[in-house]
Enzyme design. Structure first.
Site, PDB file in Angstrom:
ATOM      1  N   SER A  24      -2.963 -12.889 -10.340  1.00 51.73           N
ATOM      2  CA  SER A  24      -3.301 -11.501 -10.675  1.00 51.73           C
ATOM      3  C   SER A  24      -4.428 -11.434 -11.700  1.00 51.73           C
ATOM      4  CB  SER A  24      -2.071 -10.770 -11.230  1.00 51.73           C
ATOM      5  OG  SER A  24      -1.030 -10.757 -10.302  1.00 51.73           O
ATOM      6  N   ARG A  99      -2.408  -4.170   7.708  1.00 53.26           N
ATOM      7  CA  ARG A  99      -2.019  -3.676   6.382  1.00 53.26           C
ATOM      8  C   ARG A  99      -2.905  -2.496   5.970  1.00 53.26           C
ATOM      9  NH1 ARG A  99      -1.057  -8.759   2.438  1.00 53.26           N
ATOM     10  NH2 ARG A  99      -0.211  -7.102   1.109  1.00 53.26           N
ATOM     11  N   ASP A 292       7.441  -8.482  -6.681  1.00 54.81           N
ATOM     12  CA  ASP A 292       7.206  -9.844  -6.182  1.00 54.81           C
ATOM     13  C   ASP A 292       8.341 -10.808  -6.510  1.00 54.81           C
ATOM     14  OD1 ASP A 292       4.877  -9.313  -4.867  1.00 54.81           O
ATOM     15  OD2 ASP A 292       3.549 -10.029  -6.455  1.00 54.81           O
TER      16      ASP A 292
END
Length: 409
Positions: A24, A99, A292
């Site tokens: 990230s 997606r 997550d």
């Protein structure tokens, strides 16, 4: 590659692991480094996603294939849209073409971007013709993926007059938005986040500086799971982590206290230690700000034989796979009783786990890694185990360092 994980011969775990840099943070800082080249980065993620992001940022024109990397798709969409004179086709895997990205594309178009869908409306691949985006105000539904929001915030300081972003409704994944803003502030960019309005000021250049990427907390979650499933007295030290982390998944520290895992920080390391604890019969947690780690937690509870009710999982069906459906299928193979809806997972308490079950991974790195710790309770197989390279290429080797018996079959 199919791996066989034999049941761990010892329940007491000891060891030290260097975890790769946060995916990230890495992807955010790589984009900022492209905007401000005198920024130097250290401990960047060695993941597939990080490499794809880095390679994509260097392309001036032509096709950019980001494969399965959802973060790169979102961040690069915003980046290329704001780069005057660059024209690319941004594409990915078959799953990536399913997606949704329409919300981000519409937001960028409202700022003046020139983007068109080449196949399915609202999904990649995208044809992007970079332009100077001169408009200064945009609004988004607040419950969308935080990566859409971060994509806009990351390009904001490069826009001629900065950006004001209005989030409509209840905001989800706040930690990831705050991570992005904090990284901008470390570069000297002025930001504000009040109620549902975020503002980012223009900044033409930043001073020379080096930023170290913190190691990945999503990856650390698997070691929390290992400690939870191990014997009291087990201890694992992980490098390089900070007590005041920007990463949303650092909530693992608090969550795993319920399973007897304590966290201690010293310098750039943290040590996880297992203590004796009375387990809850049913564990409940809202993971809206850390989706997550849902798979990790579900497997932990399965391994401990306790029930769980995990909520806030509305983004999981549009990840690398439909993670809720995948978890129900794979946990059921192990003998677990699982129910899911579009935003939650319920696991019933159980007394045994089936042996030598082959876990399918669905091209999803987190499916593979989440089930690894279960070898402390049973022997199992992991199909397409190489998928971990998406975020943590050394994962299986690091488990071997902790005494896991893993072989290719």
């Amino acid at each position: 590659m199919k791996l066989q994980l034999s049941k761990h011969s010892q329940n007491t775990i000891k060891g030290t692991v260097q975890v790769t840099g946060s995916k990230s943070e890495t992807n955010r800082l790589l984009l900022l480094n492209a905007l401000y080249p005198n920024l130097t980065l250290s401990n960047v993620s060695i993941s597939d996603d990080g490499r794809v992001m880095e390679a994509g940022l260097q392309k001036k024109q032509g096709q950019v294939d980001i494969h399965h990397a959802g973060t790169a798709m979102r961040f690069l969409t915003a980046f290329f849209a704001s780069q005057e004179g660059r024209e690319v086709v941004l594409t990915g895997s078959a799953r990536m073409k399913q997606r949704p990205i329409g919300v981000l594309v519409e937001a960028l178009k409202s700022l003046g971007a020139e983007i068109e869908f080449l196949e399915t409306e609202g999904c990649p691949p995208l044809k992007i013709k970079g332009k100077q985006l001169s408009k200064t105000h945009v609004s988004l539904p607040a419950n969308v993926s935080s990566q859409y929001i971060s994509a806009l915030l990351l390009i904001a300081p490069s826009l001629p007059s900065g950006l004001t972003l209005e989030l409509v409704g209840k905001i989800t994944s706040v930690p990831y938005i705050k991570m992005t803003l904090s990284l901008l502030e470390q570069l000297g960019v002025t930001t504000s986040f009040k109620e549902n309005i975020i503002t980012v000021a223009h900044k033409s250049e930043v001073p020379d500086m080096t930023l170290e990427v913190e190691s990945d907390w999503s990856s650390a979650s698997y070691f929390y799971s290992i400690l939870a499933l191990s014997a009291p007295g087990s201890e694992v030290t992980l490098r390089s982590y900070r007590n005041n982390s920007l990463q949303g998944d650092s909530v693992c520290q608090k969550i795993y206290e319920a399973f007897g895992v304590e966290t201690r920080f010293e310098d750039q390391t943290m040590t996880l230690r297992k203590r004796q604890v009375e387990l809850p019969e049913r564990f409940e947690c809202d993971l809206a700000n850390a989706p997550d780690i849902a798979q990790t937690l579900a497997v932990t509870c399965c391994g401990l034989g306790i029930g769980c009710y995990l909520t806030g999982l509305h983004t999981l069906p549009i990840k690398e796979t439909d993670r809720l459906a995948a978890m129900k299928t794979e946990l059921s193979k192990l003998g677990a009783e699982v129910d899911t809806d579009d935003k939650s997972l319920t696991l019933a308490p159980s007394t045994e786990i089936k042996e030598n079950v082959a876990i399918d991974t669905y091209h999803d790195h987190r499916m593979a890694m989440a089930f690894g710790p279960l070898a402390l309770r049973t022997s199992l197989f992991i199909n397409e185990a190489e998928v971990v390279s998406k975020s943590y290429p050394e994962y299986w080797n690091d488990l071997k360092l902790l005494g896991f018996e893993i072989k290719e079959v």
